[in-house]
Write an enzyme that holds these catalytic residues in place. Structure first.
Site, short mmCIF file in Angstrom:
data_model
loop_
_atom_site.label_atom_id
_atom_site.label_comp_id
_atom_site.label_asym_id
_atom_site.label_seq_id
_atom_site.Cartn_x
_atom_site.Cartn_y
_atom_site.Cartn_z
N ASP A 49 0.81 -1.22 0.00
CA ASP A 49 0.00 0.00 0.00
C ASP A 49 0.84 1.27 0.00
O ASP A 49 0.45 2.28 -0.59
CB ASP A 49 -0.96 0.01 1.21
CG ASP A 49 -2.18 -0.86 0.94
OD1 ASP A 49 -2.19 -1.59 -0.08
OD2 ASP A 49 -3.13 -0.81 1.74
N ASN A 103 -4.98 -2.06 -4.23
CA ASN A 103 -6.19 -2.15 -3.40
C ASN A 103 -6.02 -1.24 -2.19
O ASN A 103 -6.48 -1.54 -1.09
CB ASN A 103 -6.43 -3.61 -2.97
CG ASN A 103 -7.84 -3.82 -2.46
OD1 ASN A 103 -8.68 -2.93 -2.53
ND2 ASN A 103 -8.10 -5.00 -1.92
N LYS A 426 0.37 -6.54 1.88
CA LYS A 426 -0.34 -5.26 1.78
C LYS A 426 0.14 -4.28 2.85
O LYS A 426 0.32 -3.10 2.59
CB LYS A 426 -1.85 -5.49 1.90
CG LYS A 426 -2.68 -4.26 1.59
CD LYS A 426 -4.15 -4.62 1.46
CE LYS A 426 -4.94 -3.55 0.73
NZ LYS A 426 -5.18 -2.35 1.48
#
Ligand code: DC
Length: 663
Positions: A49, A103, A426
């Site tokens: 991220d 995402n 992530k």
């Protein structure tokens, strides 16, 4: 499909240095890029991220670079890093960009708002799940002030296309706050770029408020204040600009802390997380209060939180409104498996629009472990089963938190399979290594030279399928490196510096020092004597400590040395002290020399070997730090009259007694 099989785990204890907070990292990067001046950000999270945010900022022309002069201690094993951000004073130079957002909600929401005010032409898209995550409330808010933001796929969802537009802030912006607090965060961070007074009014209840507090706190550090009327109206006075505060540190990730704290509360503890504490600006530290309500023992420090199991009995059932800690609340859903009754998690509707529909996913996977689960629109009730269902195969839905949460189930004493464990990248690429540091079983085998512990430890590791650490090899490598570099063996600082950066690798059965194979060289008699000398230096032992601990991985570790049970892995559930009389050890060593083909005229006398072993034992036992000794909780195995097979069988008996779930 890839998977990770976690063995049954009995106990969790130890200390974890947390990776940087995702929420803080991505906000700081964006604010620093928008500010006037240069910002140095330390301990930034290195994860999918944050890479998404970094790449996007670079594409729109913000000067973001990894600091060349990143201090070594800043680059932690967990990937913490330092970045230098040259702010562009509110105007990104890149006016045309196609941005991939993966995402990462913490990237796409604020970037959409900022780019809508930047006077350029941009597109933002992500992975398929990102195109199912709502962004309509934010786009509606931006359109109210004249921004030109269009949907190129489904109405209300990314992908988006943004065009230059004239904004008008005369009327308050009215937005919903009951789907995601990130829409408000996005508007708050972007609106100062207009230089005008801006007012935001919430048309609904605002969820996940602690995340807004993080936003306001970080904006204030960049010199922008927001006037707040409860949680319903926010005013940004005109004429404010972001200005770099210079140097900033990212706190540890409080959501990531929840897994380790829960492990301590479930499985003995104490487990300490470093990087968050009572001064934290992250709402998720309140997770510790929820654990405390379950009966766990919690200790707060300025920069740590520690959790242990209740002094008596099990964790208690709970019925809690968890709107303020939506991410860490997932960890409570799994902790519920260890409670003494039905646990209810309320006001968690936002779970449905996260990385996956987390209410549905959580219910499905908890049932695989035997729990009875009731799933509502915005709540979950979990009734744990008396025993855990073994060998559950847990699906993770490309959701990092599902994977991390369900690792805790192995603490129920059952093997658990985690499917697609790589999704933890992530926010926490090294999560399973970190979890292993507090939970993977360790078998510590200590003893004097030539007691046979190396051979026994290797055989035990092979029988169990565990990793193997020959800690003596690290001391031997240190001595050899010092000899090669011409560093005197009593130069404590010099040898410790070598030990701290030992260029050693262990591919297969080979041992490499600076790329050169040294399997034979480190077994030489003078290197053994050198190893025993450098091993007596406290700074050398300290320099090798963390390195030895990184060998603790799933499914488990057999570690052989002198202080494995006493210093390096004091919490090891199985400790063995392997010894034999000096005569027997001398005779074994003598036989080894014959087996190696050493000619008789070159062989030392047996009595000299015995004498040498006695001297080395005395030196290892007399040194001030980590002397060779049998721990109180170690099983003594005297191999004087045992064959190797018998010694292995005796150690395996200890293993089966103390690790009842092992094969
Ligand atoms: O086990 P070994 O003979 O390879 O060990 C070499 C030397 O390193 C030995 O003299 C003791 C020292 N050592 C130590 O102090 N602590 C350990 N954990 C392992 C080895």
């Amino acid at each position: 499909m890839t998977y990770l099989d976690l063995p049954p785990l009995l106990r969790a204890t130890g200390t974890i240095k947390l990776p940087g907070s995702k929420s803080i990292s991505n906000r700081m990067l964006l604010l620093a890029a928008l500010a006037e001046g240069v910002t140095e950000i330390r301990d930034l999270l290195d994860s999918d991220d944050t890479r998404v945010m970094l790449a996007a900022l670079q594409k729109v022309g913000a000067g973001v670079t990894a600091s060349a002069d990143t201090p070594r201690e800043m680059v932690t094993a967990l990937g913490g890093n330092a970045y230098r951000v040259e702010g562009c004073a509110g105007v990104f130079p890149g006016k045309e960009a196609d941005l991939f957002m993966g995402n990462a909600g913490t990237a796409i929401r604020p970037l959409t708002a900022v780019l809508a005010l930047c006077g350029g032409h941009y597109t933002l898209s992500g992975v398929p799940r990102m195109h199912e995550r709502p962004i309509g409330d934010l786009v509606d808010g931006l359109r109210q002030i004249g921004c030109d933001v269009r949907y190129t796929g489904s109405e209300g969802f990314p992908p988006l296309e943004i065009f230059p537009a004239q904004v008008n802030l005369a009327a308050p912006i009215r937005v919903r706050g009951d789907v995601s607090s990130q829409f408000l965060t996005a508007l708050l961070m972007a609106l100062p770029l207009t230089g005008q007074t801006a007012v935001i009014e919430m048309t609904t209840e605002l969820i996940s408020r602690p995340y807004i507090e993080i936003t306001l706190n970080l904006m204030a550090r960049f010199g922008v204040t927001v006037e707040r009327d409860g949680w319903s109206r926010f005013t940004l006075p005109a004429g404010q600009r972001y200005r770099s505060p210079g140097l900033l540190h990212v706190e540890g990730d409080a959501s990531a802390a929840s897994y380790f704290l829960a492990a301590g509360a479930i499985a003995g503890g104490p487990v300490r997380v470093e990087g968050v504490g009572r001064e934290s600006i992250q709402g998720d530290v309140k997770f510790a209060d929820a654990l405390e309500a379950m009966g766990a023992q919690i200790t707060w420090g300025d920069n740590f939180i520690e959790a242990s199991a209740p002094t008596i009995g099990k964790l208690k059932a709970f019925d809690l409104d968890l709107n303020h800690i939506p991410d860490a609340a997932m960890t409570l859903a799994v902790a519920a498996l260890f409670a003494d009754g039905k646990c209810t998690l309320r006001n968690i509707g936002s779970w449905r629009v996260k990385e996956t529909d987390r209410i549905a996913a959580m219910a499905t996977e908890l049932r695989k472990l035997g729990a009875t689960v009731e799933e509502g629109d915005d709540y979950l009730a979990v009734l744990p089963a008396p025993t855990f269902q073994a060998n559950a195969s847990i699906d993770t839905y490309d959701d990092h938190r599902m994977a991390m949460c369900f690792s805790l189930a192995a603490l129920g004493g059952v093997p658990v399979r985690i499917n697609e464990p790589g999704c933890v990248a992530k926010t926490f690429p090294h999560y399973f290594d970190a979890f292993a540091q507090i939970a993977a079983p360790v078998i510590a085998i200590d003893g004097p030279s030539a007691s046979g512990k190396g051979t026994v430890a290797q055989r035990v590791a092979a029988a169990l399928g565990f990793h193997f650490l020959d800690s003596g090899a690290l001391y031997r490598l240190t001595a050899l490196a010092a000899m090669k570099a011409g560093v005197a063996l009593d130069d404590e600082a010099g040898v410790a510096a070598l030990a701290g950066n030992l260029p050693a690798e262990f591919p297969g059965d080979r041992i490499l020092l600076a790329g050169e194979e040294v399997n034979e060289a480190i077994r030489a008699e003078e290197v053994g004597i050198g190893a025993s000398k450098v091993a007596a230096l406290p700074a050398v032992r300290a320099a090798l400590l963390d390195r030895q601990r990184t060998y603790r991985r799933f499914p488990g570790l057999v570690a052989d040395g002198r202080d494995m049970g006493s210093v390096v892995f004091p919490e090891a559930p199985v400790k063995v002290f392997l010894t034999a009389s000096a005569e027997a050890r001398g005779a074994r060593r003598y036989k080894q020399l014959i087996d190696k083909g050493m000619p008789a005229n070159m062989r030392p006398l047996l009595q000299d070997i015995v004498q040498d072993l006695r001297e080395r034992d005395a030196r290892d036992a007399a040194r001030a730090v980590a002397p060779l000794k049998q721990c109180d909780d170690a099983d003594l195995v005297d191999t004087t009259a045992l064959t190797i097979d018998e010694a292995v069988a005796t150690v395996m008996d200890s293993v089966h007694r103390k690790l009842p779930f092992s094969n």
